[in-house]
Design a protein around this motif. Structure first.
Motif, PDB file in Angstrom:
ATOM      1  N   ALA A 104       0.764  -1.166   0.241  1.00 45.75           N
ATOM      2  CA  ALA A 104      -0.037  -0.133  -0.039  1.00 45.75           C
ATOM      3  C   ALA A 104       0.891   1.347   0.012  1.00 45.75           C
ATOM      4  O   ALA A 104       0.578   2.358  -0.641  1.00 45.75           O
ATOM      5  N   VAL A 105       1.991   1.245   0.839  1.00 47.48           N
ATOM      6  CA  VAL A 105       2.963   2.260   0.824  1.00 47.48           C
ATOM      7  C   VAL A 105       3.617   2.661  -0.529  1.00 47.48           C
ATOM      8  O   VAL A 105       3.806   3.754  -1.191  1.00 47.48           O
ATOM      9  N   ASP A 106       3.712   1.502  -1.277  1.00 52.74           N
ATOM     10  CA  ASP A 106       4.561   1.674  -2.527  1.00 52.74           C
ATOM     11  C   ASP A 106       3.405   2.318  -3.687  1.00 52.74           C
ATOM     12  O   ASP A 106       3.847   3.288  -4.176  1.00 52.74           O
ATOM     13  N   VAL A 107       2.100   2.006  -3.437  1.00 54.11           N
ATOM     14  CA  VAL A 107       1.191   2.879  -4.250  1.00 54.11           C
ATOM     15  C   VAL A 107       0.972   4.080  -3.890  1.00 54.11           C
ATOM     16  O   VAL A 107       1.063   5.058  -4.837  1.00 54.11           O
ATOM     17  N   LEU A 108       0.847   4.490  -2.852  1.00 57.36           N
ATOM     18  CA  LEU A 108       0.614   5.776  -2.322  1.00 57.36           C
ATOM     19  C   LEU A 108       1.833   6.673  -2.454  1.00 57.36           C
ATOM     20  O   LEU A 108       1.656   8.014  -2.440  1.00 57.36           O
ATOM     21  N   ASN A 109       3.104   6.143  -2.481  1.00 60.27           N
ATOM     22  CA  ASN A 109       4.201   6.937  -3.034  1.00 60.27           C
ATOM     23  C   ASN A 109       4.172   7.303  -4.127  1.00 60.27           C
ATOM     24  O   ASN A 109       4.794   8.709  -4.366  1.00 60.27           O
ATOM     25  N   GLU A 110       3.446   6.945  -5.031  1.00 54.14           N
ATOM     26  CA  GLU A 110       3.190   7.487  -6.281  1.00 54.14           C
ATOM     27  C   GLU A 110       2.240   8.450  -6.634  1.00 54.14           C
ATOM     28  O   GLU A 110       1.969   8.833  -7.686  1.00 54.14           O
ATOM     29  N   LEU A 111       1.376   8.803  -5.615  1.00 52.96           N
ATOM     30  CA  LEU A 111       0.464  10.015  -5.637  1.00 52.96           C
ATOM     31  C   LEU A 111       1.124  11.170  -4.992  1.00 52.96           C
ATOM     32  O   LEU A 111       1.772  11.243  -4.242  1.00 52.96           O
ATOM     33  N   ASP A 112       0.397  12.194  -5.411  1.00 56.30           N
ATOM     34  CA  ASP A 112       0.650  13.443  -4.680  1.00 56.30           C
ATOM     35  C   ASP A 112       0.021  13.472  -3.410  1.00 56.30           C
ATOM     36  O   ASP A 112      -0.592  12.711  -2.981  1.00 56.30           O
ATOM     37  N   ASP A 113       0.443  14.714  -2.391  1.00 64.90           N
ATOM     38  CA  ASP A 113       0.264  14.728  -1.320  1.00 64.90           C
ATOM     39  C   ASP A 113      -1.278  14.941  -1.129  1.00 64.90           C
ATOM     40  O   ASP A 113      -1.534  14.211   0.185  1.00 64.90           O
ATOM     41  N   GLU A 114      -1.897  15.522  -1.843  1.00 64.38           N
ATOM     42  CA  GLU A 114      -3.423  15.640  -1.512  1.00 64.38           C
ATOM     43  C   GLU A 114      -4.105  14.447  -1.735  1.00 64.38           C
ATOM     44  O   GLU A 114      -5.070  14.017  -0.999  1.00 64.38           O
ATOM     45  N   GLN A 115      -3.677  13.666  -2.907  1.00 63.25           N
ATOM     46  CA  GLN A 115      -4.488  12.494  -2.900  1.00 63.25           C
ATOM     47  C   GLN A 115      -4.013  11.403  -1.940  1.00 63.25           C
ATOM     48  O   GLN A 115      -4.806  10.791  -1.381  1.00 63.25           O
ATOM     49  N   ARG A 116      -2.797  11.539  -1.559  1.00 60.16           N
ATOM     50  CA  ARG A 116      -2.392  10.546  -0.529  1.00 60.16           C
ATOM     51  C   ARG A 116      -3.371  10.731   0.752  1.00 60.16           C
ATOM     52  O   ARG A 116      -3.942   9.871   1.489  1.00 60.16           O
ATOM     53  N   GLU A 117      -3.421  11.889   1.155  1.00 62.40           N
ATOM     54  CA  GLU A 117      -4.081  12.378   2.298  1.00 62.40           C
ATOM     55  C   GLU A 117      -5.516  11.888   2.121  1.00 62.40           C
ATOM     56  O   GLU A 117      -6.073  11.603   3.225  1.00 62.40           O
ATOM     57  N   SER A 118      -6.000  12.218   1.106  1.00 68.24           N
ATOM     58  CA  SER A 118      -7.444  11.801   0.790  1.00 68.24           C
ATOM     59  C   SER A 118      -7.899  10.405   1.189  1.00 68.24           C
ATOM     60  O   SER A 118      -8.878   9.993   1.873  1.00 68.24           O
ATOM     61  N   TYR A 119      -6.886   9.522   0.613  1.00 74.32           N
ATOM     62  CA  TYR A 119      -7.128   7.985   0.705  1.00 74.32           C
ATOM     63  C   TYR A 119      -6.974   7.904   2.101  1.00 74.32           C
ATOM     64  O   TYR A 119      -7.648   6.745   2.928  1.00 74.32           O
ATOM     65  N   LEU A 120      -5.971   8.407   2.910  1.00 75.53           N
ATOM     66  CA  LEU A 120      -5.658   7.800   4.270  1.00 75.53           C
ATOM     67  C   LEU A 120      -6.804   8.462   5.256  1.00 75.53           C
ATOM     68  O   LEU A 120      -6.998   7.566   6.047  1.00 75.53           O
ATOM     69  N   GLU A 121      -7.381   9.571   5.021  1.00 78.42           N
ATOM     70  CA  GLU A 121      -8.467   9.864   5.585  1.00 78.42           C
ATOM     71  C   GLU A 121      -9.661   8.875   5.833  1.00 78.42           C
ATOM     72  O   GLU A 121     -10.526   8.866   6.648  1.00 78.42           O
ATOM     73  N   MET A 122      -9.808   8.154   4.644  1.00 76.21           N
ATOM     74  CA  MET A 122     -11.050   7.201   4.298  1.00 76.21           C
ATOM     75  C   MET A 122     -10.963   5.903   5.045  1.00 76.21           C
ATOM     76  O   MET A 122     -11.602   5.118   5.039  1.00 76.21           O
ATOM     77  N   MET A 123      -9.534   5.825   5.334  1.00 78.75           N
ATOM     78  CA  MET A 123      -9.203   4.436   6.084  1.00 78.75           C
ATOM     79  C   MET A 123      -9.425   4.573   7.380  1.00 78.75           C
ATOM     80  O   MET A 123      -9.681   5.504   8.074  1.00 78.75           O
ATOM     81  N   ASP A 124      -9.567   3.292   8.110  1.00 79.62           N
ATOM     82  CA  ASP A 124      -9.662   3.158   9.593  1.00 79.62           C
ATOM     83  C   ASP A 124      -8.325   3.795  10.117  1.00 79.62           C
ATOM     84  O   ASP A 124      -7.115   3.644   9.584  1.00 79.62           O
ATOM     85  N   SER A 125      -8.490   4.097  11.411  1.00 83.32           N
ATOM     86  CA  SER A 125      -7.137   5.034  11.902  1.00 83.32           C
ATOM     87  C   SER A 125      -6.124   3.937  12.085  1.00 83.32           C
ATOM     88  O   SER A 125      -4.597   4.586  12.140  1.00 83.32           O
ATOM     89  N   GLU A 126      -6.305   2.848  12.477  1.00 83.90           N
ATOM     90  CA  GLU A 126      -5.098   1.958  12.844  1.00 83.90           C
ATOM     91  C   GLU A 126      -4.387   1.843  11.476  1.00 83.90           C
ATOM     92  O   GLU A 126      -3.049   1.550  11.668  1.00 83.90           O
ATOM     93  N   THR A 127      -4.796   1.298  10.386  1.00 85.79           N
ATOM     94  CA  THR A 127      -4.479   0.960   9.158  1.00 85.79           C
ATOM     95  C   THR A 127      -3.643   2.419   8.684  1.00 85.79           C
ATOM     96  O   THR A 127      -2.539   2.194   8.199  1.00 85.79           O
ATOM     97  N   ALA A 128      -4.439   3.449   8.808  1.00 84.94           N
ATOM     98  CA  ALA A 128      -3.647   4.867   8.237  1.00 84.94           C
ATOM     99  C   ALA A 128      -2.491   5.036   9.103  1.00 84.94           C
ATOM    100  O   ALA A 128      -1.582   5.546   8.695  1.00 84.94           O
TER     101      ALA A 128
END
Length: 458
Positions: A104-128
């Motif tokens: 998941a980190v490998d995929v998120l590293n390919e996104l810009d900061d705004e997109q990355r934060e958007s996905y992390l906010e929608m995940m459960d807190s422990e996973t994020a």
């Protein structure tokens, strides 16, 4: 044999049939066939179909099933962003949360900061939180490629309780072949294999059967060093700890294979004089952008060769035959230098050349350059004598080739060692760079000798 195996693999499923099920929105038939396929075949099919059909796949597969495909698929950097943009954001976030943390980190590293934060906010807190922790490690380090999904047990527990932990955590662990042992403060204290757990008595303490001699890496270690350790010890996984020896995660062999491939590609790029290997699908402008910096630098280095030749213009005017052998001498020395360079860079990359063996390797290359130089020089003398009936020119060209090969071999082996000693990647001493450098030295040697013996030549 390989062709037969490929044909057999093709018969495992019919791509057109699967595609038609998607077009007809026949979810039951599609899922029945698709979910029986190996994850690699699923990923290959997913990548081949167009965006419209992929959008139907997102409707037919759950985020958890889609996560398996994303863990398997090998995409270019921007393709991850492209495929994620095809999905509903909530679907994509849930899919990422089902993936192993390192993937998941490998995929998120390919996104810009705004997109990355958007996905992390929608995940459960422990996973994020787990993903954010890995995102904080520097790129190309052990911390950046480790996963937090592993099985650990306490050293004062019994085999029975350890097996219970293993059964509970195995579904989410990336590998269960190694069970890592920690003390009450979560410090790494040992390792036990799955085999030893199975054959041991249930009331035995883990401390009594664990292996205390654990090979580990720190989160700040370079990924290339980690790959070398795993290769040397033939590990399936290796633990990652912090400075306090606390267990942080593990690095599995599949991630190391990716690292080896990445490092090999990087070294190949530099040896070819590229900032990065061109993607065959890249546009001509993108390919040119990658190649131009090195080519421009080498162009200026090549001007030194032209300037040197200008200094010997009088010699070439008086004995025009000399110009005939300039490509022969510069080409042969360049090839010899590139051979020595390849040996040195490979030896450094694989760890075969250590501090103690550097002098031995240099001495061997000097003797190799001397032998190959003498042999090539004698061959050239004989060819020129029978071809041009001029022994003096033959001896001059032969001496120039012998000396140039020797110098090029020494340079090709010494320069990577020097660059490595300075803390840089030895692969930056690329083939084109060494070749251009050898062009300068070989012409200087050849025309310098010609000027000294100009009287005899005339």
């Amino acid at each position: 044999m390989v062709e037969q195996q490929n044909n057999k693999n093709e018969e495992l499923f019919n791509e057109e049939e699967l595609r038609q099920y998607l077009i007809d929105e026949n979810i039951d038939q599609f899922r029945e066939i698709f979910l029986e396929l190996h994850s690699y075949d699923q990923a290959q099919f997913y990548e081949k179909v167009g965006p419209d059909i992929r959008k139907t796949i997102y409707l037919f597969l759950s985020p958890q099933e889609m996560a398996t495909i994303f863990e398997t698929i090998e995409l270019e950097d921007k393709e991850y962003e492209q495929f994620l943009n095809e999905m509903d954001t909530a679907y994509g976030a849930e899919m990422l949360s089902y993936m192993y943390t390192d993937d998941a980190v490998d995929v998120l590293n390919e996104l810009d900061d705004e997109q990355r934060e958007s996905y992390l906010e929608m995940m459960d807190s422990e996973t994020a939180e787990e993903i954010n922790e890995l995102l904080g490690y520097a790129e190309y380090t052990a911390g950046a490629i480790m996963t937090t999904e592993y099985v650990s047990v306490y050293e004062n527990s019994t085999v029975r309780s350890a097996m219970t932990v293993l059964r509970n955590e195995a579904p989410n662990a990336e590998t269960i072949y190694y069970v890592f042992v920690v003390d009450d403060d979560r410090r790494l204290s040992g390792v036990i294999s799955l085999r030893d757990l199975i054959i041991s008595d249930e009331d035995t303490l883990i401390h009594d059967i664990m292996n205390e001699r654990v090979v580990y890496v720190k989160a700040s270690d370079d990924q290339e060093d980690v790959a070398q350790i795993m290769k040397d010890y033939n590990f399936l996984a290796i633990p990652v700890v912090n400075d306090a020896q606390e267990m942080l995660g593990i690095i599995t062999v599949d991630d190391i294979i990716d690292v080896i491939d990445e490092e090999a590609t990087d070294d190949y790029s530099k040896l070819a004089g590229l900032s990065d290997v061109d993607d065959v699908e890249a546009s001509p402008f993108k390919a040119a952008k990658k190649r131009l910096p090195w080519l421009i630098m080498l162009l200026f280095l090549g001007m030194i060769t032209a300037t040197l030749m200008g200094q010997f213009e009088a010699t070439l005017d008086k004995v025009a035959l000399l110009a005939l052998f300039i490509p022969l001498i510069s080409g042969t020395s360049g090839n010899s230098g590139t051979q020595a360079l390849a040996v040195a860079v490979r030896g450094i990359a694989t760890g075969e050349i250590g501090d103690k063996s550097k002098l031995k390797m240099l001495l061997r290359e000097v003797l190799t350059g001397l032998i190959t130089g003498i042999v090539c020089g004698l061959i050239v003398v004989a060819i020129i004598f029978f071809w041009k009936h001029n022994l003096i020119i033959g001896l001059l060209v032969g001496a120039a080739i012998s000396t140039s090969i020797l110098v090029a071999t020494i340079a090709g082996s010494f320069i990577p060692l020097l660059i490595h000693k300075l803390g840089a990647d030895p692969a930056v001493a690329s083939g084109p760079f060494i070749t251009t450098l050898n062009d300068v030295t070989s012409i200087l040697i050849y025309l310098g000798l010609a000027s000294i013996f100009l009287g005899q030549l005339m």
